[in-house]
Design an enzyme around this catalytic site. Sequence first.
Site, PDB file in Angstrom:
ATOM      1  N   CYS A  14       0.827  -1.207   0.000  1.00  0.00           N
ATOM      2  CA  CYS A  14       0.000   0.000   0.000  1.00  0.00           C
ATOM      3  C   CYS A  14       0.864   1.260   0.000  1.00  0.00           C
ATOM      4  CB  CYS A  14      -0.929  -0.010   1.212  1.00  0.00           C
ATOM      5  SG  CYS A  14      -2.054  -1.428   1.156  1.00  0.00           S
ATOM      6  N   ASP A  15       0.283   2.329  -0.517  1.00  0.00           N
ATOM      7  CA  ASP A  15       0.999   3.601  -0.572  1.00  0.00           C
ATOM      8  C   ASP A  15       0.607   4.487   0.612  1.00  0.00           C
ATOM      9  OD1 ASP A  15      -1.533   4.600  -1.270  1.00  0.00           O
ATOM     10  OD2 ASP A  15      -1.062   4.614  -3.409  1.00  0.00           O
ATOM     11  N   LEU A  16       1.037   5.728   0.585  1.00  0.00           N
ATOM     12  CA  LEU A  16       0.764   6.646   1.692  1.00  0.00           C
ATOM     13  C   LEU A  16      -0.719   6.926   1.891  1.00  0.00           C
ATOM     14  CD1 LEU A  16       3.656   9.236   1.246  1.00  0.00           C
ATOM     15  CD2 LEU A  16       3.414   7.490   3.015  1.00  0.00           C
ATOM     16  N   GLY A  18      -2.890   4.651   1.979  1.00  0.00           N
ATOM     17  CA  GLY A  18      -3.461   3.500   2.671  1.00  0.00           C
ATOM     18  C   GLY A  18      -4.199   2.540   1.761  1.00  0.00           C
ATOM     19  N   ILE A  19      -3.968   2.656   0.445  1.00  0.00           N
ATOM     20  CA  ILE A  19      -4.598   1.753  -0.520  1.00  0.00           C
ATOM     21  C   ILE A  19      -3.515   1.052  -1.330  1.00  0.00           C
ATOM     22  CG2 ILE A  19      -6.749   3.076  -0.672  1.00  0.00           C
ATOM     23  CD1 ILE A  19      -5.697   4.348  -3.262  1.00  0.00           C
TER      24      ILE A  19
END
Length: 131
Positions: A14-16, A18-19
């Site tokens: 996940c990226d920053l 949150g996905i």
Amino acid sequence: MTFRIELKVRDYECDLQGIVNNGVYFNYLEHARHEFLAANNIDFAQLAADKINLVVIRSEIDFKSSLVPGDEFYVEIVPERISKTRFGFRQKIVRLKDEKVAIDAFITGTALNERGRPFLPDYIDSVFPTK
């Protein structure tokens, strides 16, 4: 014929926001295609050793919704014949808890011989039904 594999989102995918990072979906789709081939007795590594390379020549992906850490999902594959030397994988990534589609994709591929020319050996040809 429909093939299905279940997976779970790992935190580091996940990226920053949150996905799941958009590039990670390509990994999920590729892993499912390799599992599909293995389930059909096609050894991807052996193909490469035999100088037969399966390659993706086009990817069409529609991002429908996002997965988040811990989501359990499945990747569904419906193989298709496109032409004499091209095959396709109609793929979906679907969240298990609510059957919500995250990704709808169509991946086009071919096999290349040792001279880089497209062809399909019979044992690969047989797993891609004609329309």
